[in-house]
Design a protein around this motif. Structure first.
Motif, PDB file in Angstrom:
ATOM      1  N   VAL A  71      44.978  18.835  22.281  1.00  0.00           N
ATOM      2  CA  VAL A  71      45.977  17.780  22.428  1.00  0.00           C
ATOM      3  C   VAL A  71      47.171  18.404  23.137  1.00  0.00           C
ATOM      4  CG1 VAL A  71      47.502  16.155  21.260  1.00  0.00           C
ATOM      5  CG2 VAL A  71      45.202  16.595  20.353  1.00  0.00           C
ATOM      6  N   TYR A  72      47.601  17.764  24.211  1.00  0.00           N
ATOM      7  CA  TYR A  72      48.707  18.268  25.009  1.00  0.00           C
ATOM      8  C   TYR A  72      49.967  17.466  24.711  1.00  0.00           C
ATOM      9  CZ  TYR A  72      45.723  21.326  27.753  1.00  0.00           C
ATOM     10  OH  TYR A  72      44.887  22.337  28.150  1.00  0.00           O
ATOM     11  N   TYR A  73      51.058  18.198  24.520  1.00  0.00           N
ATOM     12  CA  TYR A  73      52.340  17.593  24.186  1.00  0.00           C
ATOM     13  C   TYR A  73      53.392  17.993  25.214  1.00  0.00           C
ATOM     14  CZ  TYR A  73      50.269  17.257  19.485  1.00  0.00           C
ATOM     15  OH  TYR A  73      49.454  16.987  18.409  1.00  0.00           O
ATOM     16  N   CYS A  74      54.269  17.072  25.514  1.00  0.00           N
ATOM     17  CA  CYS A  74      55.471  17.465  26.244  1.00  0.00           C
ATOM     18  C   CYS A  74      56.656  17.383  25.286  1.00  0.00           C
ATOM     19  CB  CYS A  74      55.705  16.612  27.492  1.00  0.00           C
ATOM     20  SG  CYS A  74      56.147  14.910  27.178  1.00  0.00           S
ATOM     21  N   ALA A  75      57.669  18.159  25.583  1.00  0.00           N
ATOM     22  CA  ALA A  75      58.805  18.257  24.678  1.00  0.00           C
ATOM     23  C   ALA A  75      60.056  18.653  25.452  1.00  0.00           C
ATOM     24  CB  ALA A  75      58.525  19.281  23.585  1.00  0.00           C
ATOM     25  N   THR A  76      61.192  18.284  24.889  1.00  0.00           N
ATOM     26  CA  THR A  76      62.461  18.628  25.515  1.00  0.00           C
ATOM     27  C   THR A  76      62.999  19.924  24.919  1.00  0.00           C
ATOM     28  OG1 THR A  76      63.581  17.191  23.925  1.00  0.00           O
ATOM     29  CG2 THR A  76      63.068  16.250  26.051  1.00  0.00           C
ATOM     30  N   GLN A 120      53.850  12.055  21.517  1.00  0.00           N
ATOM     31  CA  GLN A 120      52.787  11.852  20.540  1.00  0.00           C
ATOM     32  C   GLN A 120      51.535  12.652  20.884  1.00  0.00           C
ATOM     33  OE1 GLN A 120      53.350   9.884  23.049  1.00  0.00           O
ATOM     34  NE2 GLN A 120      51.322   9.423  23.889  1.00  0.00           N
ATOM     35  N   GLY A 121      51.469  13.168  22.090  1.00  0.00           N
ATOM     36  CA  GLY A 121      50.330  13.975  22.512  1.00  0.00           C
ATOM     37  C   GLY A 121      49.267  13.151  23.209  1.00  0.00           C
TER      38      GLY A 121
END
Length: 123
Positions: A93-98, A115-116
């Motif tokens: 599962v790939y997530y982006c984040a700040t 949320q991925g």
């Protein structure tokens, strides 16, 4: 909407490509960096890549260097992750984040998470 939103995951054969996108509003911005992480079942969340909204700075995990490219589209307020030459070990599962502060390679340095999106690479 503060949390970024990922899209673009799916199922692909080994050697194939996928492009993930991360949409974020101006309220999501803390610093100039946005990061990508991934988490496979039974494993810890690991850093994949990070790049800046204004461009010029990118960072990659050794496992994806030369295969993945992090870029931004300021007109669309998105950060993209182009993934080429995928292999089954990239399934997660790939997530982006700040990014907020601290070491950009550590997930604890990031504040808002999407949320991925699932990426599955078949052999």
């Amino acid at each position: 909407q503060v949390q970024p939103v990922e899209s673009g995951g799916g199922l692909v054969q080994a050697g194939g490509s996928l492009r993930l996108s991360c949409a974020a509003s101006r309220r999501t911005f803390i610093t100039d960096y946005m990061g990508w992480f991934r988490q496979a079942p039974g494993k810890e969340r690991e850093f994949v890549a990070a790049c800046t909204w204004r461009g010029g700075n990118t960072n990659y995990a050794d496992s994806v260097k030369g295969r993945f490219t992090c870029s931004r589209d300021n007109a669309k307020n998105t950060v993209n992750l182009q993934m080429n030459s995928l292999n089954p070990e990239d399934s997660a599962v790939y997530y982006c984040a700040t990014y907020e502060s601290g070491n950009i390679y550590y997930y604890t340095s990031y504040k808002y998470w999407g949320q991925g999106t699932q990426v599955t690479v078949s052999s």
